[in-house]
Design an enzyme around this catalytic site. Structure first.
Site, PDB file in Angstrom:
ATOM      1  N   CYS A   1      -4.805  14.008  12.514  1.00  0.00           N
ATOM      2  CA  CYS A   1      -4.865  12.601  12.156  1.00  0.00           C
ATOM      3  C   CYS A   1      -4.832  11.800  13.438  1.00  0.00           C
ATOM      4  CB  CYS A   1      -3.666  12.283  11.281  1.00  0.00           C
ATOM      5  SG  CYS A   1      -3.336  10.558  11.157  1.00  0.00           S
TER       6      CYS A   1
ATOM      7  N   ARG B   1      -8.782  -0.053   4.236  1.00  0.00           N
ATOM      8  CA  ARG B   1      -7.825   0.893   3.640  1.00  0.00           C
ATOM      9  C   ARG B   1      -6.495   0.217   3.358  1.00  0.00           C
ATOM     10  NH1 ARG B   1      -6.160   4.643   7.541  1.00  0.00           N
ATOM     11  NH2 ARG B   1      -4.536   4.837   6.014  1.00  0.00           N
TER      12      ARG B   1
ATOM     13  N   ASP C   1       4.827   1.263  11.680  1.00  0.00           N
ATOM     14  CA  ASP C   1       3.651   0.567  11.146  1.00  0.00           C
ATOM     15  C   ASP C   1       3.538  -0.882  11.629  1.00  0.00           C
ATOM     16  OD1 ASP C   1       2.592   2.662   9.799  1.00  0.00           O
ATOM     17  OD2 ASP C   1       3.184   2.010   7.801  1.00  0.00           O
TER      18      ASP C   1
ATOM     19  N   ILE D   1       8.225   7.666  16.460  1.00  0.00           N
ATOM     20  CA  ILE D   1       7.824   8.388  15.239  1.00  0.00           C
ATOM     21  C   ILE D   1       6.572   9.236  15.478  1.00  0.00           C
ATOM     22  CG2 ILE D   1       7.240   8.167  12.775  1.00  0.00           C
ATOM     23  CD1 ILE D   1      10.023   7.086  13.345  1.00  0.00           C
TER      24      ILE D   1
ATOM     25  N   LYS E   1       0.833  -1.210   0.000  1.00  0.00           N
ATOM     26  CA  LYS E   1       0.000   0.000   0.000  1.00  0.00           C
ATOM     27  C   LYS E   1       0.866   1.258   0.000  1.00  0.00           C
ATOM     28  CE  LYS E   1      -1.773   1.735   3.925  1.00  0.00           C
ATOM     29  NZ  LYS E   1      -1.630   3.185   4.142  1.00  0.00           N
ATOM     30  N   ASN E   2       1.838   1.299   0.904  1.00  0.00           N
ATOM     31  CA  ASN E   2       2.612   2.541   1.047  1.00  0.00           C
ATOM     32  C   ASN E   2       3.492   2.819  -0.169  1.00  0.00           C
ATOM     33  OD1 ASN E   2       1.414   3.128   3.445  1.00  0.00           O
ATOM     34  ND2 ASN E   2       3.083   2.325   4.713  1.00  0.00           N
TER      35      ASN E   2
ATOM     36  N   ARG F   1       1.044  14.968  12.685  1.00  0.00           N
ATOM     37  CA  ARG F   1       1.451  14.757  11.294  1.00  0.00           C
ATOM     38  C   ARG F   1       1.511  16.052  10.478  1.00  0.00           C
ATOM     39  NH1 ARG F   1      -0.930   9.042   9.320  1.00  0.00           N
ATOM     40  NH2 ARG F   1       1.021   8.960   8.199  1.00  0.00           N
ATOM     41  N   PRO F   2       2.438  16.937  10.816  1.00  0.00           N
ATOM     42  CA  PRO F   2       2.587  18.184  10.061  1.00  0.00           C
ATOM     43  C   PRO F   2       3.128  17.922   8.652  1.00  0.00           C
ATOM     44  CG  PRO F   2       4.376  17.939  11.646  1.00  0.00           C
ATOM     45  CD  PRO F   2       3.453  16.777  11.862  1.00  0.00           C
ATOM     46  N   ILE F   3       3.038  18.937   7.784  1.00  0.00           N
ATOM     47  CA  ILE F   3       3.607  18.778   6.435  1.00  0.00           C
ATOM     48  C   ILE F   3       4.663  19.853   6.154  1.00  0.00           C
ATOM     49  CG2 ILE F   3       1.612  17.588   5.420  1.00  0.00           C
ATOM     50  CD1 ILE F   3       1.105  20.376   3.972  1.00  0.00           C
ATOM     51  N   ASP F   4       5.168  20.481   7.247  1.00  0.00           N
ATOM     52  CA  ASP F   4       6.131  21.578   7.054  1.00  0.00           C
ATOM     53  C   ASP F   4       7.354  21.138   6.237  1.00  0.00           C
ATOM     54  OD1 ASP F   4       6.550  19.991   9.413  1.00  0.00           O
ATOM     55  OD2 ASP F   4       8.175  21.328   9.967  1.00  0.00           O
ATOM     56  N   LEU F   5       7.796  19.900   6.421  1.00  0.00           N
ATOM     57  CA  LEU F   5       9.003  19.463   5.693  1.00  0.00           C
ATOM     58  C   LEU F   5       8.725  19.275   4.201  1.00  0.00           C
ATOM     59  CD1 LEU F   5      10.459  16.935   8.289  1.00  0.00           C
ATOM     60  CD2 LEU F   5      11.207  19.281   7.814  1.00  0.00           C
TER      61      LEU F   5
ATOM     62  N   ARG G   1      -4.921  10.930   3.541  1.00  0.00           N
ATOM     63  CA  ARG G   1      -3.775  11.803   3.806  1.00  0.00           C
ATOM     64  C   ARG G   1      -2.733  11.755   2.699  1.00  0.00           C
ATOM     65  NH1 ARG G   1       0.349  12.920   6.423  1.00  0.00           N
ATOM     66  NH2 ARG G   1       0.171  14.787   7.693  1.00  0.00           N
TER      67      ARG G   1
HETATM   68  C1  UD1 Z   1       5.229   7.590   8.446  1.00  0.00           C
HETATM   69  C2  UD1 Z   1       6.310   6.565   8.727  1.00  0.00           C
HETATM   70  C3  UD1 Z   1       6.172   5.457   7.716  1.00  0.00           C
HETATM   71  C4  UD1 Z   1       4.739   4.921   7.795  1.00  0.00           C
HETATM   72  C5  UD1 Z   1       3.675   6.007   7.653  1.00  0.00           C
HETATM   73  C6  UD1 Z   1       2.267   5.514   7.917  1.00  0.00           C
HETATM   74  C7  UD1 Z   1       8.663   6.811   9.386  1.00  0.00           C
HETATM   75  C8  UD1 Z   1       9.895   7.615   9.282  1.00  0.00           C
HETATM   76  N1  UD1 Z   1       7.618   7.202   8.651  1.00  0.00           N
HETATM   77  O1  UD1 Z   1       5.401   8.093   7.127  1.00  0.00           O
HETATM   78  O2  UD1 Z   1       7.089   4.442   8.011  1.00  0.00           O
HETATM   79  O3  UD1 Z   1       4.533   3.983   6.800  1.00  0.00           O
HETATM   80  O4  UD1 Z   1       3.951   7.026   8.605  1.00  0.00           O
HETATM   81  O5  UD1 Z   1       2.100   5.120   9.227  1.00  0.00           O
HETATM   82  O6  UD1 Z   1       8.620   5.819  10.095  1.00  0.00           O
HETATM   83  N2  UD1 Z   1       7.234  15.211  10.180  1.00  0.00           N
HETATM   84  C9  UD1 Z   1       7.325  16.555  10.376  1.00  0.00           C
HETATM   85  N3  UD1 Z   1       7.046  17.391   9.324  1.00  0.00           N
HETATM   86  C10 UD1 Z   1       6.697  16.914   8.087  1.00  0.00           C
HETATM   87  C11 UD1 Z   1       6.614  15.530   7.897  1.00  0.00           C
HETATM   88  C12 UD1 Z   1       6.881  14.711   8.973  1.00  0.00           C
HETATM   89  O7  UD1 Z   1       7.626  17.020  11.467  1.00  0.00           O
HETATM   90  O8  UD1 Z   1       6.475  17.714   7.169  1.00  0.00           O
HETATM   91  C13 UD1 Z   1       7.514  14.271  11.293  1.00  0.00           C
HETATM   92  C14 UD1 Z   1       6.299  13.440  11.663  1.00  0.00           C
HETATM   93  O9  UD1 Z   1       5.460  14.076  12.588  1.00  0.00           O
HETATM   94  C15 UD1 Z   1       6.909  12.192  12.213  1.00  0.00           C
HETATM   95  C16 UD1 Z   1       8.202  12.051  11.390  1.00  0.00           C
HETATM   96  O10 UD1 Z   1       8.456  13.332  10.862  1.00  0.00           O
HETATM   97  O11 UD1 Z   1       7.270  12.348  13.559  1.00  0.00           O
HETATM   98  C17 UD1 Z   1       8.107  11.041  10.258  1.00  0.00           C
HETATM   99  O12 UD1 Z   1       6.973  11.345   9.469  1.00  0.00           O
HETATM  100  P1  UD1 Z   1       6.838  10.937   7.935  1.00  0.00           P
HETATM  101  O13 UD1 Z   1       7.844   9.889   7.634  1.00  0.00           O
HETATM  102  O14 UD1 Z   1       6.822  12.136   7.090  1.00  0.00           O
HETATM  103  O15 UD1 Z   1       5.394  10.363   7.925  1.00  0.00           O
HETATM  104  P2  UD1 Z   1       4.791   9.511   6.776  1.00  0.00           P
HETATM  105  O16 UD1 Z   1       5.319   9.860   5.455  1.00  0.00           O
HETATM  106  O17 UD1 Z   1       3.333   9.552   7.031  1.00  0.00           O
END
Ligand code: UD1
Length: 427
Positions: A123, A405, A313, A335, A22-23, A128-132, A99
């Site tokens: 969520c 899902r 996961d 995480i 899925k991912n 789960r921010p998207i700043d990065l 998402r």
């Molecule tokens: C994450 C998991 C992934 C899992 C998915 C669904 C990790 C590193 N990532 O991926 O294995 O399959 O959830 O459960 O294990 N973050 C920020 N800003 C951002 C994006 C992320 O601060 O813009 C932080 C998140 O809050 C989190 C960490 O970075 O603590 C990792 O997040 P990220 O890998 O981006 O999340 P997913 O891509 O959803």
């Protein structure tokens, strides 16, 4: 709404096919936006999330065709074709439900020079921010604006120049968005501390098959040399390491012995190491992974971490297994800050788990008992199914949309290996 009823206590045995990941699928599908030629994906899992993404792609004018697969087949082949993109906005309504929609931001920006995506919002498993995602796209040359709950990204005239970005924390989603934006940039992009998850490698391989130039695939330093255009491709989605790990836990908690056909040990070594520590035998074979549990389960201590660490996961499913281990396990979720929502439900089934912040202490118990349970996210739901398979009596799992899902025909697969499980309407 449907629910699943499990009568626990059956030892699982036999062969179970592992689906496409899925991912991985959720980042391979948006690559169709990067080319005007057809992109054919094989081994796509049949999941509600993939249907949702297909719907989103259709909104942008991408056509989708499904090759004639039989209803009884697992997986399917889909072709996405985007000769002309007719919309660049991912609306709130779709993003809220799924998402992963945020993953259209990078490829849409690269192809069209602009993209507007609703902010995904909160969520169940944390903020789960998207700043990065936004910062790395800015580093590649995008202008980002936030207004009325939407992100609008624009490339300068003439396209994205490319750039350099060092991730302060490893982010799977932001690395994916960056890769899909950078492949069509005018210049070079370097990403440091990039995610190395196998799903990222799968994405890079597809992009390379489409004509992208990427160095450092599978490492945390990735260099992308932008190309003028990408072409179509036919690509097979990797097998789902989380699904495989989940069914390994399911088999192990029942003292069973199963073959996970198509599972790849190289991509799930941390899970395999944890299972072995718990006393489960796991061996790779030509067909996949052979999993057998015929002695007492042992306690395990571990922390979740970005790949190659133990996947967040898999935390809930391993925790369900450890509920039946001898001794006390300590799990640390690094995480996400709010990923223990399965704990109260597991405790209602007779488990003895205490949490304090990001730490969960699992005191093994001799027996779990069936109960009516419901979960708030995908992997948490699976942990309740796993517990139910070993529990005395009947377990009813509600809110199946989470499982739908992410697990392709869960009850069919578990029935194949001898579980007493059925899906019924809620009446
Ligand atoms: C994450 C998991 C992934 C899992 C998915 C669904 C990790 C590193 N990532 O991926 O294995 O399959 O959830 O459960 O294990 N973050 C920020 N800003 C951002 C994006 C992320 O601060 O813009 C932080 C998140 O809050 C989190 C960490 O970075 O603590 C990792 O997040 P990220 O890998 O981006 O999340 P997913 O891509 O959803």
């Amino acid at each position: 709404m449907d629910k699943i009823i499990i009568r626990g206590g059956c030892k699982l045995s036999g062969t179970l096919p592992i689906s496409g990941a899925k991912n991985a699928a959720l980042t391979l599908v948006p690559c169709a936006l990067l080319t005007d030629e057809p992109l054919t994906l094989r081994n796509l899992p049949r999941l509600a999330d993939i249907d949702g993404f297909q719907h989103l792609m259709n909104q942008f004018g991408v056509s989708t065709t499904i090759a004639g697969s039989r209803p009884e087949d697992f997986g399917r082949v889909m072709t996405f074709e985007a000769p002309r993109i007719t919309g660049t906005v991912a609306p709130y309504d779709l993003v809220r439900k799924m998402r992963a929609s945020i993953l259209v931001l990078g490829p849409m920006l690269a192809r069209m020079g602009e993209a507007t995506v609703s902010l995904p919002g909160g969520c169940a498993i944390g903020n789960r921010p998207i700043d990065l995602h936004l910062k790395v796209l800015e580093a590649i040359g995008a202008e980002i604006e936030l207004a009325a709950g939407y992100v609008r990204a624009r490339a300068p005239d003439g396209g994205l120049p490319g750039g350099r970005f060092s991730f302060p924390v490893v982010s799977v989603g932001a690395t994916e968005n960056a890769l899909m934006a950078a492949v069509l940039a005018n210049g070079k992009t370097t990403l440091h501390n990039a995610a190395r998850e196998p799903e990222i490698v799968d994405l890079c391989r597809l992009l390379v098959a489409m004509g992208a130039k990427i160095e450092g695939i599978g490492s945390s330093d990735i260099t992308i040399h932008g190309v003028k255009r990408l072409h179509g491709a036919t690509y097979r989605v990797m097998s789902d390491r989380i699904e495989a790990g989940s069914y390994a836990c399911a088999a192990a908690i029942t003292g069973g012995e199963v073959m996970l056909a198509g599972a790849e040990i190289e991509e799930m070594e941390a899970t395999v190491a944890a299972l072995r520590q718990a006393g489960v035998h796991v061996e790779p074979t030509q067909e996949g992974l052979h999993v057998a549990a015929n002695g007492a389960l042992r306690a395990v201590n571990l922390s979740t971490a970005p790949y190659p660490g133990f996947a967040t996961d898999m935390q809930a499913q391993l925790m369900a297994l450890l509920c039946r281990a001898e001794g006390t396990s300590v799990l640390n979720e690094t995480i996400f800050e709010n990923r223990y929502m399965h704990v109260p439900e597991l405790n209602r089934m007779g488990a003895h788990i205490e949490t304090s912040g990001r730490t969960a202490i699992v005191h093994g118990v001799a027996q779990l008992s069936g109960a009516e349970v419901m979960a708030t996210d995908l992997r948490a739901s699976m942990s309740l199914v796993i517990a139910g398979l070993a529990a005395e009596g009947e377990t009813q799992v509600h809110r199946l949309y989470h499982l739908d899902r992410g697990y392709e025909r869960l009850e069919e697969k578990l029935s194949l290996i001898g579980a007493d499980i059925e899906r019924v309407g809620d009446g």
